[in-house]
Design an enzyme around this catalytic site. Sequence first.
Site, PDB file in Angstrom:
ATOM      1  CB  CYS A  12      16.144   2.058  20.473  1.00  0.00           C
ATOM      2  SG  CYS A  12      14.907   1.365  21.680  1.00  0.00           S
ATOM      3  CG  HIS A  40       4.826   3.983  25.243  1.00  0.00           C
ATOM      4  ND1 HIS A  40       5.693   4.722  26.308  1.00  0.00           N
ATOM      5  CD2 HIS A  40       3.875   3.587  25.753  1.00  0.00           C
ATOM      6  CE1 HIS A  40       5.003   4.581  27.077  1.00  0.00           C
ATOM      7  NE2 HIS A  40       4.084   3.923  27.279  1.00  0.00           N
ATOM      8  CG  HIS A  72       8.217   1.313  28.799  1.00  0.00           C
ATOM      9  ND1 HIS A  72       7.105   0.664  28.135  1.00  0.00           N
ATOM     10  CD2 HIS A  72       8.585   2.194  27.973  1.00  0.00           C
ATOM     11  CE1 HIS A  72       7.037   1.025  27.090  1.00  0.00           C
ATOM     12  NE2 HIS A  72       7.834   2.130  26.823  1.00  0.00           N
ATOM     13  CG  HIS A 120       7.445   6.884  30.885  1.00  0.00           C
ATOM     14  ND1 HIS A 120       8.130   5.526  30.800  1.00  0.00           N
ATOM     15  CD2 HIS A 120       7.207   7.136  29.545  1.00  0.00           C
ATOM     16  CE1 HIS A 120       8.150   5.093  29.548  1.00  0.00           C
ATOM     17  NE2 HIS A 120       7.815   6.019  28.709  1.00  0.00           N
ATOM     18  CD  GLU A 122      12.993   4.199  31.619  1.00  0.00           C
ATOM     19  OE1 GLU A 122      12.736   4.427  30.504  1.00  0.00           O
ATOM     20  OE2 GLU A 122      13.897   4.697  31.960  1.00  0.00           O
ATOM     21  CB  THR A 157      16.532   4.945  29.412  1.00  0.00           C
ATOM     22  OG1 THR A 157      15.324   4.667  29.196  1.00  0.00           O
ATOM     23  CG2 THR A 157      16.950   4.046  30.694  1.00  0.00           C
ATOM     24  CB  CYS A 185      19.327   4.988  26.222  1.00  0.00           C
ATOM     25  SG  CYS A 185      19.320   4.017  24.773  1.00  0.00           S
ATOM     26  CB  SER A 213       7.081   6.802  22.412  1.00  0.00           C
ATOM     27  OG  SER A 213       8.330   7.049  22.058  1.00  0.00           O
ATOM     28  CG  ASN A 215      12.930   6.806  22.920  1.00  0.00           C
ATOM     29  OD1 ASN A 215      13.857   7.671  23.175  1.00  0.00           O
ATOM     30  ND2 ASN A 215      12.942   5.601  22.919  1.00  0.00           N
TER      31      ASN A 215
END
Lengths: 220, 220
Positions: A12, A40, A72, A120, A122, A157, A185, A213, A215
Amino acid sequence: MQVFLAEHSGFCFGVRRAVKMALAAHNSNDDVCTYGELIHNPQIVQKLEEEGISVCKDIEHIKGKKVVIRSHGIAREDLELLQTAGNKIIDATCPYVKRAQELVSSVKDLPLLIMGDPDHPEVQALLSYGGKQTKIIQPGEKPEFQNWETLCIVSQTTQKLSNLQELVAQVLPHTLELRVFNTICNATTQRQEAALQLAKNSDLMIVIGGKHSANTRVLQ
Amino acid sequence: MQVFLAEHSGFCFGVRRAVKMALAAHNSNDDVCTYGELIHNPQIVQKLEEEGISVCKDIEHIKGKKVVIRSHGIAREDLELLQTAGNKIIDATCPYVKRAQELVSSVKDLPLLIMGDPDHPEVQALLSYGGKQTKIIQPGEKPEFQNWETLCIVSQTTQKLSNLQELVAQVLPHTLELRVFNTICNATTQRQEAALQLAKNSDLMIVIGGKHSANTRVLQ
């Protein structure tokens, strides 16, 4: 056998940007490290180490170094410690994560729920920008209902939109004013939708990504 | 045959208050009228007329009179006209409706959706307190999606919570910040839940209420 690639895949914007910033900082010949893993993705982190950009986890040992802040983000207190210790800071925090940090900071006097994974980085960083009434709530977890005059909600996100929608619907009857910062996001949403679409038309689907990750894990 | 009464029924706080205020204004021997029907209940409106409290619909013809503002509220412009014409104002607008008017007024520079029946006096009055970016959206109607930076949502006080939850879920992906003012009245929610509960355990259910009352119609 036919192999299809999901419409949206790969790095990303925030990850690409962070790697670029770290490499640019290194190219200026300073002694560079990242505070925590930059992204990550173990292969990229290893590649960066081979280039001489090490991962540091202890602020005490990197005094005066040029420090790249991970994508993050890091806790407010840690950023202040690094600044006080005279480190040069390259802030590679993803701009979308940065926006979430700023939003959390702007409503720190109000009750605030951060929806995300409490372990996490973040989410831990987001929490550090909140006030006394800031709490983390895991996706799917039932909130402890109160009668809130004003309640704010912000999301990690990389969370699923449907989880945020569910949380909002749950707390709405218990608030007079609900302020939802949609910090999910777009790249995350696009990847989730593309993966779902591809999975529907495939016999087998393989998700390639860092095991740590968010994501990647959300795509499972 | 057994007859059961729903757990919550009868006049709500706002309606009781408005009738009491109108009668008190009349008792002070002034010439009193209500601007529009005080409440959506023909029998009570008729009873008030018999007491000498008439319903007026034309501001021109009530100059100088003592005017009771209906429980649903009236348009900002009409209130100003009445004040300019030297009327004595008894504001019997339900406090929950008043709060919704104040909220609409406080965010008039932002895009705002009012969820409700466009023909209902409460919604028409709410609209008059909004700015250029204020729109009415009917329950169940699909909003015209845009990418809103900040979007506000307010509801007619007598709407179903589930309709508000649905609208919020629909617009959430299209906003960066969503501010939802939960202006749905608790009395309304209680009556809806009690009616649903009773209907589940009954062979026949009769809803008694004004045909023009949003409160009544939502119970159908």
